[in-house]
Write an enzyme that holds these catalytic residues in place. Structure first.
Site, mmCIF file in Angstrom:
data_model
loop_
_atom_site.group_PDB
_atom_site.id
_atom_site.type_symbol
_atom_site.label_atom_id
_atom_site.label_comp_id
_atom_site.label_asym_id
_atom_site.label_seq_id
_atom_site.Cartn_x
_atom_site.Cartn_y
_atom_site.Cartn_z
ATOM 1 N N SER A 204 0.826 -1.217 0.000
ATOM 2 C CA SER A 204 0.000 0.000 0.000
ATOM 3 C C SER A 204 0.858 1.263 0.000
ATOM 4 C CB SER A 204 -0.923 0.007 1.219
ATOM 5 O OG SER A 204 -0.153 -0.105 2.401
ATOM 6 N N ASP A 205 2.115 1.127 0.442
ATOM 7 C CA ASP A 205 3.013 2.284 0.483
ATOM 8 C C ASP A 205 4.446 1.774 0.462
ATOM 9 O OD1 ASP A 205 1.927 1.470 3.272
ATOM 10 O OD2 ASP A 205 3.850 2.394 3.746
HETATM 11 N N1 HPA Z 1 4.108 -0.450 8.561
HETATM 12 C C1 HPA Z 1 3.452 -1.467 9.093
HETATM 13 N N2 HPA Z 1 2.414 -2.029 8.521
HETATM 14 C C2 HPA Z 1 2.010 -1.541 7.344
HETATM 15 C C3 HPA Z 1 2.644 -0.499 6.729
HETATM 16 C C4 HPA Z 1 3.759 0.074 7.370
HETATM 17 O O1 HPA Z 1 4.376 1.019 6.885
HETATM 18 N N3 HPA Z 1 1.995 -0.225 5.564
HETATM 19 C C5 HPA Z 1 0.984 -1.101 5.483
HETATM 20 N N4 HPA Z 1 0.976 -1.905 6.553
#
Ligand code: HPA
Length: 236
Positions: A204-205
């Site tokens: 997602s990122d």
């Molecule tokens: N950290 C932990 N869990 C997550 C992250 C993150 O950056 N992005 C999506 N789930």
């Protein structure tokens, strides 16, 4: 009530349970993918549903965020409800430029900073995915042309890490390509109860580039991941 956290009766869950963190995602999965979904748990709004997928019984149960919450639901699913296959469907942050937003990560193993596995000391236990689920999911992801990575993840107890990607220290130079918050506990408990588990995450990122998935892409990527998880579950 059968447990303090779950009002379902024994037999209410299928042998296979998908595990998103978010209760509303559990509801969305049941309503979007299941035939004849029925709600089996709403304690603390941590929703669980059972239905069928392509005629096969399947369930979905939200875990909440992080390993302490997840371990409660997963322990009870394995111990009380005799669940045999668990597939986490979640999101993760990328820790390596090779892992792009929307890509799928199939966690072959999950390192952790959690205290949950400290009882194994002096050993450092390496929680691992079930091979049958993993190999089936990898095959299907390849056939479907999904960008996917089979790699180590870190199940961290800390979302807001003080130093971004650098907070994961030596892990990122030892094949750990994504961070999420649940896989390690799920893999450990599945082995303890002689069950199968797999963690599939959509990136997602990306903590290296700062890229983030946007909301319209999120839905499509999650749909691909859920279908992959359901088809894997009924094939193994
Ligand atoms: N950290 C932990 N869990 C997550 C992250 C993150 O950056 N992005 C999506 N789930």
């Amino acid at each position: 009530m059968p447990t303090p956290h779950n009002q379902a009766e024994p037999g209410d869950y299928a042998e296979t349970v998908l595990l998103p963190g978010d209760p509303l995602r559990a509801k969305w999965i049941a309503e979007t993918f299941f035939e004849n979904p029925r709600q089996v748990n709403a304690v603390r709004n941590c929703l669980g549903f059972t239905g069928t997928w392509k005629g096969q019984p399947v369930s979905v149960q939200a875990t909440g965020m992080g390993q302490p919450s997840t371990a409660i639901y997963v322990h009870e699913l394995l111990d009380v409800y005799k669940v045999k296959k668990l597939i986490r469907v979640g999101t993760a942050g990328g820790l390596n430029v090779k892992v792009k937003v929307r890509d799928l990560v199939l966690a072959i193993t999950a390192s952790t900073d959690s205290a949950i596995n400290r009882s194994f000391e002096p050993y450092t236990y390496a929680p691992f995915a079930d091979y049958d689920l993993l190999s089936k999911a990898v095959g299907l992801a390849g056939e479907r042309g999904y960008n996917h990575h089979v790699c180590g993840v870190v199940s961290s107890d800390i979302f807001y890490v003080p130093d971004g990607v650098n907070s994961y220290g030596a892990l990122t130079s030892h094949g750990v390509m994504a961070v999420e918050m649940e896989a390690s506990a799920i893999y450990t408990l599945a082995q303890r109860f002689d069950a199968k588990a797999l963690c599939i995450c959509t990136i997602s990122d990306c903590l290296v580039t700062g890229d983030q998935i946007d909301s319209s892409e999120r839905q499509t990527s999650l749909k691909d991941m859920v279908e992959l998880a359901l088809d894997t579950a009924i094939a193994v």
